[in-house]
Design an enzyme around this catalytic site. Structure first.
Site, short mmCIF file in Angstrom:
data_model
loop_
_atom_site.label_atom_id
_atom_site.label_comp_id
_atom_site.label_asym_id
_atom_site.label_seq_id
_atom_site.Cartn_x
_atom_site.Cartn_y
_atom_site.Cartn_z
N ARG A 119 1.44 1.22 25.77
CA ARG A 119 0.91 1.85 24.56
C ARG A 119 0.94 3.37 24.64
NH1 ARG A 119 -1.20 -1.56 21.03
NH2 ARG A 119 -1.87 -3.55 21.87
N ASN A 141 0.84 -1.21 0.00
CA ASN A 141 0.00 0.00 0.00
C ASN A 141 0.86 1.25 0.00
OD1 ASN A 141 -3.01 -0.53 0.16
ND2 ASN A 141 -2.24 -2.00 1.66
N ARG A 189 -0.70 -2.06 14.90
CA ARG A 189 -0.74 -1.58 16.29
C ARG A 189 -2.12 -0.99 16.55
NH1 ARG A 189 2.78 -2.01 20.19
NH2 ARG A 189 2.09 0.02 20.95
N ILE A 190 -2.61 -1.24 17.75
CA ILE A 190 -3.84 -0.55 18.18
C ILE A 190 -3.42 0.78 18.78
CG2 ILE A 190 -5.74 -0.62 19.83
CD1 ILE A 190 -5.71 -3.69 19.45
N HIS A 204 -8.44 -1.45 5.71
CA HIS A 204 -8.70 -2.72 6.39
C HIS A 204 -9.20 -3.73 5.36
CE1 HIS A 204 -9.63 -5.40 9.68
NE2 HIS A 204 -10.76 -5.68 9.06
N ASP A 230 -11.17 -0.46 13.90
CA ASP A 230 -11.72 -0.73 12.56
C ASP A 230 -13.18 -0.29 12.44
OD1 ASP A 230 -9.27 -1.88 11.76
OD2 ASP A 230 -9.88 -3.82 12.54
N GLU A 289 -7.29 -2.96 -2.74
CA GLU A 289 -6.53 -2.09 -1.82
C GLU A 289 -5.65 -1.09 -2.56
OE1 GLU A 289 -4.81 -3.65 1.82
OE2 GLU A 289 -5.66 -5.60 1.39
C1 GRF Z 1 -3.02 -5.03 3.97
O1 GRF Z 1 -3.83 -6.10 3.66
C2 GRF Z 1 -3.77 -4.02 4.80
O2 GRF Z 1 -5.11 -3.90 4.44
C3 GRF Z 1 -3.66 -4.66 6.16
O3 GRF Z 1 -2.34 -5.13 6.22
C4 GRF Z 1 -1.88 -5.43 4.90
C5 GRF Z 1 -0.62 -4.65 4.65
O4 GRF Z 1 0.03 -5.02 3.48
N1 GRF Z 1 -4.05 -3.74 7.18
P1 GRF Z 1 1.20 -4.09 2.90
O5 GRF Z 1 2.19 -3.87 4.03
O6 GRF Z 1 0.59 -2.80 2.43
O7 GRF Z 1 1.83 -4.90 1.80
#
Ligand code: GRF
Length: 220
Positions: free
Chosen positions: A66, A15, A92-93, A110, A146, A176
């Site tokens: 935290r 991402n 992490r939360i 998510h 989330d 994504e």
């Molecule tokens: C993705 O599936 C994202 O939605 C989730 O963790 C994964 C991260 O993948 N929260 P990357 O590090 O972006 O490859």
């Protein structure tokens, strides 16, 4: 002025790469000012360094709780004065003070059709539940894990032959990597905002998240 974007990662950083590319080619009117990882071995760090993006490793193991971790994280981020903080696989939360500090400029992606399957192992849970549709959601982050207001959600059909791995791969590539840059483009442009606990998109409140049909051509 282009938006200063901080990206938080823990892992591969696919991402992150999609966001960086969209900034570099101008689809997002923004620039990544820092990438922070809580794990020193996160592959996304290597990518960021190759791109000349500043990186910081802030290991949660170095903090007793935290609250102190999140305070340190805020201090790192605020040195870069981010307009947007994008959680991109940051495992992490976050504490309520952190969430409050970045309210309206804190986004997460998510891998499920929220509110279905918050938390971990979403692809396995979608298969176990026999879901016919699955996908991913970009949402504003609130105190509820989330659970913040969703901006855009992409869906795909689960195939009979899908495994956890194939589903994860398809959700990543088909959804994504498209919806996160698009959501950031909208936020950077001021098309989308968190307003009174709801998403405002081009002047009206959304009562459901946008779908893949809302993607602009450059993001499809
Ligand atoms: C993705 O599936 C994202 O939605 C989730 O963790 C994964 C991260 O993948 N929260 P990357 O590090 O972006 O490859």
């Amino acid at each position: 002025m282009s938006a200063a974007i901080a990206v938080l990662i823990s892992g591969r950083g696919r991402n992150l790469q999609a966001i960086a590319r969209a900034c570099a080619d101008g689809r997002v009117d923004g620039r990544i000012v820092v990438v922070v990882s809580n794990r020193v071995e996160a592959d996304g760090l290597r990518y960021a360094r190759q791109q000349g993006i500043e990186t910081t490793v802030l290991s949660h193991r170095d903090y007793p709780d935290r609250e102190s971790y999140d305070r340190a994280l805020m201090a790192v981020l605020d040195r870069h004065a981010p307009d947007v903080v994008a959680l991109a696989g940051f495992m992490r939360i976050l504490t309520p003070p952190f969430v409050a500090h970045y309210r309206g400029r804190l986004l997460n992606i998510h891998p499920s059709l929220l509110p279905r399957h918050p938390g971990l192992d979403t692809h396995r849970r979608a298969l176990v539940a026999g879901d016919v549709e699955h996908g991913a959601t970009v949402h504003f982050v609130t105190e509820q894990l989330d659970g913040g207001p969703a901006i855009i959600q992409g869906k795909l059909n689960v195939h009979a032959q899908d495994t956890e791995a194939t589903l994860a791969e398809r959700v990543m590539n088909e959804i994504e990597l498209k919806i996160y840059p698009q959501a950031l483009a909208w936020l950077a442009r001021g098309d989308v905002a968190l307003d009174d606990g709801a998403v405002r998109f081009r002047g009206r409140h959304l009562d459901a998240p946008l779908g893949l049909d809302a993607l602009e051509a450059a993001f499809r």
